[in-house]
Scaffold this motif. Structure first.
Motif, PDB file in Angstrom:
ATOM      1  N   PHE A 224       0.878  -1.104   0.224  1.00  0.00           N
ATOM      2  CA  PHE A 224      -0.109   0.041   0.024  1.00  0.00           C
ATOM      3  C   PHE A 224       0.728   1.298  -0.078  1.00  0.00           C
ATOM      4  CE2 PHE A 224      -3.896  -1.969   1.802  1.00  0.00           C
ATOM      5  CZ  PHE A 224      -4.576  -2.088   0.775  1.00  0.00           C
ATOM      6  N   ASN A 225       1.737   1.333   0.743  1.00  0.00           N
ATOM      7  CA  ASN A 225       2.663   2.598   1.071  1.00  0.00           C
ATOM      8  C   ASN A 225       3.494   2.733   0.027  1.00  0.00           C
ATOM      9  OD1 ASN A 225       1.820   3.944   3.676  1.00  0.00           O
ATOM     10  ND2 ASN A 225       1.839   1.796   4.197  1.00  0.00           N
ATOM     11  N   ILE A 226       4.322   1.822  -0.559  1.00  0.00           N
ATOM     12  CA  ILE A 226       5.269   1.984  -1.504  1.00  0.00           C
ATOM     13  C   ILE A 226       4.511   2.186  -2.948  1.00  0.00           C
ATOM     14  CG2 ILE A 226       6.998   0.469  -3.042  1.00  0.00           C
ATOM     15  CD1 ILE A 226       7.767  -0.975  -0.310  1.00  0.00           C
ATOM     16  N   GLY A 227       3.277   1.220  -3.025  1.00  0.00           N
ATOM     17  CA  GLY A 227       2.505   1.659  -4.352  1.00  0.00           C
ATOM     18  C   GLY A 227       2.017   2.992  -4.481  1.00  0.00           C
ATOM     19  N   LEU A 228       1.526   3.518  -3.383  1.00  0.00           N
ATOM     20  CA  LEU A 228       1.057   4.800  -3.248  1.00  0.00           C
ATOM     21  C   LEU A 228       2.144   5.769  -3.378  1.00  0.00           C
ATOM     22  CD1 LEU A 228      -1.118   6.763  -2.835  1.00  0.00           C
ATOM     23  CD2 LEU A 228      -0.798   6.821  -0.227  1.00  0.00           C
TER      24      LEU A 228
ATOM     25  N   ASP B 135       0.440   1.354  -9.763  1.00  0.00           N
ATOM     26  CA  ASP B 135      -0.680   0.709  -9.613  1.00  0.00           C
ATOM     27  C   ASP B 135      -0.797  -0.736  -9.265  1.00  0.00           C
ATOM     28  OD1 ASP B 135      -1.930   3.363  -9.965  1.00  0.00           O
ATOM     29  OD2 ASP B 135      -2.511   2.854 -12.116  1.00  0.00           O
ATOM     30  N   ILE B 136       0.326  -1.471 -10.089  1.00  0.00           N
ATOM     31  CA  ILE B 136       0.203  -2.822  -9.790  1.00  0.00           C
ATOM     32  C   ILE B 136       0.667  -3.129  -8.286  1.00  0.00           C
ATOM     33  CG2 ILE B 136       1.609  -5.132 -10.345  1.00  0.00           C
ATOM     34  CD1 ILE B 136       1.784  -3.842 -13.374  1.00  0.00           C
ATOM     35  N   VAL B 137       1.868  -2.733  -7.888  1.00  0.00           N
ATOM     36  CA  VAL B 137       2.147  -2.827  -6.467  1.00  0.00           C
ATOM     37  C   VAL B 137       0.968  -2.546  -5.510  1.00  0.00           C
ATOM     38  CG1 VAL B 137       3.921  -2.157  -4.424  1.00  0.00           C
ATOM     39  CG2 VAL B 137       4.651  -2.319  -6.777  1.00  0.00           C
ATOM     40  N   PHE B 138       0.296  -1.278  -5.707  1.00  0.00           N
ATOM     41  CA  PHE B 138      -0.751  -0.998  -4.747  1.00  0.00           C
ATOM     42  C   PHE B 138      -1.823  -2.016  -4.975  1.00  0.00           C
ATOM     43  CE2 PHE B 138      -4.555   1.203  -3.429  1.00  0.00           C
ATOM     44  CZ  PHE B 138      -4.166   1.805  -2.600  1.00  0.00           C
ATOM     45  N   ALA B 139      -2.240  -2.499  -6.020  1.00  0.00           N
ATOM     46  CA  ALA B 139      -3.392  -3.407  -6.390  1.00  0.00           C
ATOM     47  C   ALA B 139      -2.879  -4.837  -5.692  1.00  0.00           C
ATOM     48  CB  ALA B 139      -3.501  -3.785  -7.922  1.00  0.00           C
TER      49      ALA B 139
ATOM     50  N   LEU C 163      -5.038  -7.168  -2.893  1.00  0.00           N
ATOM     51  CA  LEU C 163      -5.344  -8.549  -3.231  1.00  0.00           C
ATOM     52  C   LEU C 163      -4.676  -9.189  -1.990  1.00  0.00           C
ATOM     53  CD1 LEU C 163      -4.376  -9.164  -6.972  1.00  0.00           C
ATOM     54  CD2 LEU C 163      -6.618  -8.892  -5.985  1.00  0.00           C
ATOM     55  N   TYR C 164      -3.692  -8.911  -1.182  1.00  0.00           N
ATOM     56  CA  TYR C 164      -3.310  -9.428   0.029  1.00  0.00           C
ATOM     57  C   TYR C 164      -4.127  -9.272   1.089  1.00  0.00           C
ATOM     58  CZ  TYR C 164       1.246 -11.313  -1.197  1.00  0.00           C
ATOM     59  OH  TYR C 164       2.572 -12.150  -1.931  1.00  0.00           O
ATOM     60  N   LEU C 165      -4.689  -7.930   1.180  1.00  0.00           N
ATOM     61  CA  LEU C 165      -5.653  -7.749   2.160  1.00  0.00           C
ATOM     62  C   LEU C 165      -6.918  -8.600   1.987  1.00  0.00           C
ATOM     63  CD1 LEU C 165      -6.625  -5.958   4.701  1.00  0.00           C
ATOM     64  CD2 LEU C 165      -7.581  -4.362   2.943  1.00  0.00           C
ATOM     65  N   GLY C 166      -7.425  -8.769   0.742  1.00  0.00           N
ATOM     66  CA  GLY C 166      -8.519  -9.613   0.329  1.00  0.00           C
ATOM     67  C   GLY C 166      -8.094 -10.980   0.948  1.00  0.00           C
TER      68      GLY C 166
END
Length: 755
Positions: free
Chosen positions: A671-675, A724-728, A732-735
């Motif tokens: 989340f943080n690196i992707g953002l 976007d890929i890293v964030f997405a 998915l990990y959260l899901g």
């Protein structure tokens, strides 16, 4: 409670005075708003547009996408042009060309420097002349300017129709053909764009050199440049911000001396907590949060890609069923909805936890509210989608479909239902909290009072979404819309969440309750002191008077002051994470709160103040500098806060053996690196490039296809993909983590642990 009574008094005074000034400034905006004449006519008396067409054009523009498709006065989305700036530039070029051919028999480009300079000077005089007569309520243009306006109106009528000559331009704007099927609506939207551009260039009566929009946008052709007030109040805002930060640091250091650290208990104070039925019922809310977040990310990827291909997604003609207007609406609306849902569910969870009281039928109320929210989210999304695809008109869009207003796009019927739902949520939270508040022996009553007060504001202040109607002047729509977006989303929700975090830490024994009681009231005072009147920094150029610039500049500078120390508080929060071994079970929730502190300093503080001073916003309003701040603040601050609260609540209603920190670790870092990658590799650099174009040539150029679809901008859009890929992947990990809490894959993992 007695120790904080004086602070509560100061809080009441500040809120009363601030809202009084904000309401007074609303009256000022109403009185200073650009007039809508009964008729716009040429010097020969022939009518170009009527006031009714201008008003109808506002409705037609909003129904066709509105702020989801371009901007007016800088508010909206950033692939299509700012229609005010676009019309202004096109009309100025058309008028100058008309004069050149009439007087010299050749195009302007072939004239010598002397003749060009003469026409340039005359153009500025003509475009800045007001021409409005209040007595007759008539706006009169010169014959040549009327001809130029008719020419430009033809451009927009073709663009909003199905003329194939505009296919390429529509694709560059991510705009569907025949966005307005009615010829009358196409003429009306041209009238509205003309009026918004006339307001941006015409001098206010009695104020030479200052237009109704305080000379915004930057347009050298018509002499639109920053006003003296813009520059002076920008300087004042920087000085006041530095002074405020210095005072805050001094107070923080002085107040911190000699304060005893909390005595962290040996065991988790909430370890033996038995969740009540209503607390367990909140669990399903958090699964909806994850679903909305996943949908928002998907729509964000599609929306960003439309900036490259216009109507396609990697070659697929996706815009035929999911046009830009719909994908961007879902992306922005769901961003607010999933964060709000996480916070609302936290309120329902923590109220019985704090009071130790489970009201009768509380679980039933939580369940009813859940399904009501599902109905509102699904209903408003589907109706908005169908209304856009079927072009069902202004009445459908306003009442049931997509109102066309960023971050508050759902139709009025859905807004009313959501308001009722929020009042019901307030009732559920209050009935669970009141026993604790009434008990004089309850520890932390100031915190509980602040929690209840902010919950009341969340419920009641959503009523501002009902303050405008179909025929409300656009300046006043913007005024009330920012009450909702700034005060409701960025203001009272943040106070609510801050109170929740303080209560969580105090109940865990990580901070002293007495310190938390005082700190939360003081922080709320500081935050609302700048935050309430800081709302006005969104309204510098929406037809408001100079007074809005002065007050907005001063108080938006004070908004940054508390954010300067939030990063330090985040570090202190991180240090508390090692206070005792049992704290590790809350590790990732605490780290989310740490991230909130850091993103508050970077996203809300640095990137926010980069655009807030009037002189800065003059050049960058409506450019990608704003979404750089928006992404970093909305997800980095409010999103991470919502996820941290969600993890805390899920911890209390989940089986320990199903909890997997191994999945939360990549979630947090992705989340943080992707953002960070998304903002600093793509959005911010594109905003800086557009800012240069705006300063150098004018806003019209910064938003033109020449810039938006230039090779550099296209490459910067593609550079969003890695982030976007890293964030997405983080989503998915959260899901995956959430599914495991349901037992999916949990048995296998538990068997492996036993082995």
């Amino acid at each position: 409670m007695k120790n904080t009574r004086r602070l509560w008094g100061w809080l009441a005074v500040i809120c009363l005075l601030s809202f009084s000034v904000l309401l007074y400034m609303g009256k000022e905006i109403y009185q200073a708003a650009p007039p809508i004449p009964t008729v716009v006519q040429g010097a020969d008396g022939k009518a170009l547009f009527t006031g009714e067409q201008i008003r109808r054009g506002q409705q037609a523009w909003l129904a066709s996408g509105g702020q989801q498709l371009g901007t007016v006065w800088g508010h909206g989305s950033y692939v299509a042009p700012d229609w005010s700036a676009d019309w202004l530039h096109r009309e100025a070029l058309a008028l100058r060309e008309e004069w050149a051919r009439q007087r010299f028999g050749k195009p302007y480009a072939r004239l010598d420097v002397g003749h060009q300079g003469m026409l340039d000077a005359e153009l500025r005089r003509e475009m800045r002349a007001n021409g409005y007569d209040a007595a007759s309520d008539t706006l009169t243009l010169s014959t040549a300017r009327a001809a130029a306006a008719r020419e430009v109106a033809g451009h927009y009528q073709g663009l909003y129709g199905a003329d194939p000559a505009f296919d390429k331009l529509r694709e560059q704007y991510a705009m569907i053909a025949n966005a307005l099927p009615s010829a009358d609506d196409r003429l009306a939207v041209s009238a509205f764009f003309f009026w918004s551009a006339w307001s941006a260039a015409a001098d206010r009566p009695g104020e030479a050199g200052v237009s109704y929009t305080n000379n915004w946008p930057h347009e050298p052709l018509v002499g639109n440049a920053p006003t003296a007030a813009n520059g002076m109040w920008s300087i004042a805002s920087v000085i006041l911000m530095l002074a405020g930060i210095a005072a805050m640091v001094w107070y923080h250091m002085a107040a911190g001396e000699g304060e005893e650290p909390a005595q962290v208990p040996d065991a988790d104070p909430l370890g033996r907590l038995k969740a009540t039925p209503s607390m367990r019922a909140t669990r399903k809310y958090f699964y909806v949060v994850i679903g909305l977040l996943l949908t928002q990310v998907g729509m964000g990827a599609i929306t960003a890609h439309y900036a490259v291909e216009g109507h396609s997604f990697f070659g697929l003609p996706l815009a035929e069923v999911l046009p830009w207007v719909v994908s961007r609406t879902i992306h922005t609306q769901f961003g607010v909805l999933w964060i709000a849902t996480a916070w609302l569910a936290t309120g329902l969870y923590i109220a019985p936890l704090l009071s130790g009281h489970e009201p009768k039928h509380q679980k039933l109320g939580v369940d009813v509210l859940f399904w009501a929210l599902i109905f509102i989210v699904v209903g408003s999304t589907v109706c908005g989608w169908l209304g856009t695809l079927q072009r069902l008109g202004t009445d459908f869009s306003f009442w049931i479909g997509n109102q066309g207003l960023a971050y508050t796009s759902m139709g009025r019927v859905w807004q009313i239902l959501l308001f009722v739902g929020l009042l019901f949520w307030l009732f559920l939270v209050a009935r669970a909290l009141l026993p604790a508040l009434r008990n004089p022996e309850t520890e932390g009553r100031s915190l509980i009072a602040m929690l209840l007060l902010s919950a009341a504001c969340i419920g009641l202040f959503y009523a501002t979404s009902l303050a405008w109607g179909q025929h409300t002047h656009y300046s006043m729509i913007e005024y009330w819309r920012w009450w909702l977006v700034h005060l409701w989303v960025e203001g009272f929700f943040e106070v609510f969440a801050t109170a929740v975090i303080a209560l969580i830490f105090a109940r865990l024994g990580l901070i002293r309750m007495a310190s938390a009681n005082r700190a939360i009231v003081l922080e709320t005072i500081v935050f609302l002191f700048g935050g309430i009147l800081g709302t006005l920094h969104h309204l510098y150029f929406t037809g408001a008077s100079t007074a809005v610039i002065s007050i907005g500049a001063v108080f938006s500078a004070f908004e940054v002051v508390p954010l300067a120390l939030v990063g330090f508080e985040g570090w202190q929060t991180y240090r508390r994470g090692g206070a005792a071994p049992w704290v590790a079970r809350y590790k990732w929730a605490i780290l989310c709160f740490v991230a909130v502190g850091l993103w508050n300093t970077v996203g809300a503080g640095l990137l926010g103040f980069a655009i807030n001073p009037p002189i800065s916003l003059y050049y960058v309003q409506g450019l990608n500098m704003t979404p750089a701040h928006g992404h970093a603040a909305l997800f980095g601050v409010y999103g991470m806060l919502g996820i941290g609260l969600m993890l805390f609540c899920l911890r209390g209603v989940s089986e320990a053996e199903q909890w997997d920190d191994g999945l939360l670790k990549p979630t947090f870092w992705m989340f943080n690196i992707g953002l960070f990658m998304m903002v600093f590799m793509s959005i911010l650099p594109s905003g800086i490039y557009q800012a240069w174009a705006s300063i150098e040539h004018g806003l019209w150029y910064a938003r033109s296809p020449e810039v938006v679809h230039s090779a550099l901008m296209q490459n910067l859009v593609w550079l969003r993909v890695p982030g976007d890929i890293v964030f997405a992947l983080g989503v998915l990990y959260l899901g995956r983590f959430a599914l495991k809490l349901l037992g999916w894959g949990g048995r296998k993992a538990a068997a492996a642990q036993r082995a």
